[in-house]
Scaffold this active site. Structure first.
Site, short mmCIF file in Angstrom:
data_model
loop_
_atom_site.label_atom_id
_atom_site.label_comp_id
_atom_site.label_asym_id
_atom_site.label_seq_id
_atom_site.Cartn_x
_atom_site.Cartn_y
_atom_site.Cartn_z
N ARG A 1 0.81 -1.22 0.00
CA ARG A 1 0.00 0.00 0.00
C ARG A 1 0.85 1.27 0.00
O ARG A 1 0.42 2.31 0.50
CB ARG A 1 -0.98 0.03 1.19
N ARG B 1 -3.16 6.00 -0.30
CA ARG B 1 -3.80 6.95 0.60
C ARG B 1 -2.90 7.82 1.45
O ARG B 1 -3.31 8.89 1.87
CB ARG B 1 -4.75 6.18 1.51
N ARG C 1 -6.82 11.50 -6.84
CA ARG C 1 -8.07 10.79 -6.55
C ARG C 1 -9.25 11.74 -6.38
O ARG C 1 -10.39 11.35 -6.63
CB ARG C 1 -7.90 9.91 -5.30
N ASP D 1 -6.34 -2.88 -7.76
CA ASP D 1 -6.97 -3.43 -6.57
C ASP D 1 -7.32 -4.88 -6.86
O ASP D 1 -7.48 -5.27 -8.03
CB ASP D 1 -8.23 -2.66 -6.17
N TYR E 1 -14.98 -11.39 -0.35
CA TYR E 1 -15.72 -10.17 -0.73
C TYR E 1 -16.98 -10.51 -1.52
O TYR E 1 -18.04 -9.92 -1.31
CB TYR E 1 -14.82 -9.23 -1.55
#
Ligand code: 1CP
Length: 368
Positions: free
Chosen positions: A49, A53, A62, A98, A173
């Protein structure tokens, strides 16, 4: 999309259609050396990661694009993948994408919701739901392949790690419909309707293989399989319901000849089995020492990890002490039979992490 279309400065629309014939060698890459069990010139370091973010330059991009728009735009994938390389000087780039991108590309209706994660419109609960999942065709992820082609030329001697979600984590998921704490519907299907389960896992294994194959064809230098939530399973259940499928991913892609990493969280009891799946590197979280991990995987397996991501929020003296401890633990792990060590966190960079701490940590690890 016309195959010859130019988007900005990057070529778009070709890579998924044109098989790559030669892969880069990168003999001086510390990451590739350690992952192949050779002696690296320094301790290699990258972060799960790292692209995303925690970086203001990521958040700026983003703000103008949704996560899904970014994941299907070769130029944005390329730029976001390069951001942490420019900033931190890490030893490997991880493709910005992703784990649910190949599912979306194959036609499953889902979105990545800010501050939540992947959310599936129609969760998979029945055999009919499983049968409705279509195979992934390489052209459906053409922007990903194009980004890989661009990145391989932009990155110079920094290797590019491609990745995919492992079948179990993807299934969690799809069956739950989104992020979940106990994975209860997933495990109920696995234990109670094992025919449906294995059919789902077989389908998802095919999707994972197709997604990784596309990245390999376009030129990634290594791959990592994220089975982030496999740690929710007992070793016996992992062996029965998951390992055969994840093993098929590695055995199918082995001939590409690139280092392959297998990672999950809370997998202390599963590390041996995860190595058996066919990976050359096993990722370890902070709950297990690297020295213990070395005794759980087969000799000759390299280890990746395992600083607690929360440590990066605790101030530099704590970061320095903990990072030195990881490197010392790794030296003992190598003495205990591990083939090498790649410094990483035990899971992804947390959004609130100060990027300057990451940059300083890279310099520290390189100095050790
Ligand atoms: O709002 C945003 O900007 C989206 C946040 C975000 C980002 C930046 C998500 C949503 N995914 C990503 C990118 C991403 N996902 C990468 C990029 C490359 C890098 O590592 O820098 C990677 C490798 C992933 C892989 C991924 N997605 C995993 C496996 C790794 C892990 O962290 O365990 C998982 C489980 C996901 C699902 C997912 N996508 C996004 C979130 C917030 C989540 C987790 C949700 C949950 O808790 O279940």
């Amino acid at each position: 999309m016309r195959p010859d279309r130019e988007l900005g400065r990057y070529r778009v629309g070709m890579a998924a259609l044109e098989p790559m014939t030669t892969r880069r060698e990168l003999p001086d890459s510390p990451y590739l050396a350690a992952a192949r069990g050779r002696k690296p010139s320094r301790v290699p370091v990258w972060f799960m990661r790292q692209a995303g973010r925690s970086l203001p330059e990521y958040r700026a991009l983003r703000a103008k694009n949704t996560m899904m728009q970014a994941c299907f735009d070769a130029e944005l994938i390329t730029e976001i993948t390069l951001q942490p390389i420019r900033r931190h000087g890490v030893d490997a780039a991880i493709l910005f994408s992703d784990i649910v991108v190949p599912l979306r590309a194959a036609g499953i209706e889902l979105d990545i919701v800010p501050d939540v994660g992947p959310v599936i419109d129609h969760p998979v609960r029945t055999v009919a739901d499983v049968n409705a999942i279509k195979p992934l065709e390489p052209q459906q992820v053409a922007p990903v392949a194009d980004a890989v082609t661009n990145l391989v030329s932009e990155l110079g001697d920094v290797p590019l790690i491609g990745f995919a979600g492992a079948p179990f984590t993807l299934a969690s998921y799809l069956v739950e419909g989104g992020p979940s704490r106990n994975h209860e519907r997933t495990k109920a299907m696995m234990l109670g309707e094992s025919d449906t389960w294995h059919a789902l896992m077989t389908t998802l294994t095919d999707v994972t293989i197709a997604f990784l194959q596309t990245q390999l064809t376009a030129g990634v230098d290594a791959i990592q399989l994220f089975d982030s939530w496999a740690g929710t399973l007992s070793l016996a259940d992992y062996r029965t319901y998951v390992l055969p499928h994840s093993s098929r991913v590695f055995s199918t892609l082995k001939d590409a000849g690139v280092p392959m990493t297998h990672f999950g969280v809370g997998t202390a009891e599963l590390l041996g089995a995860m190595g058996e799946a066919g990976a050359s590197v096993v990722g370890v979280d902070w709950r297990t020492s690297l020295t213990d991990a070395a005794t759980r995987v087969a000799p000759g397996t390299a280890l990746q990890g395992n600083l607690d991501p929360v440590v990066l929020l605790a101030g530099w003296p704590v970061v320095e002490r903990a990072a030195r401890a990881v490197v010392e633990d790794a030296r003992r792990a190598v003495d205990a039979g591990a083939a090498g060590h790649i410094f990483n966190l035990g899971h992804g960079v947390l959004p609130g992490t100060d990027p300057d701490v990451i940059t300083e940590l890279v310099a520290l690890v390189h100095s050790l």
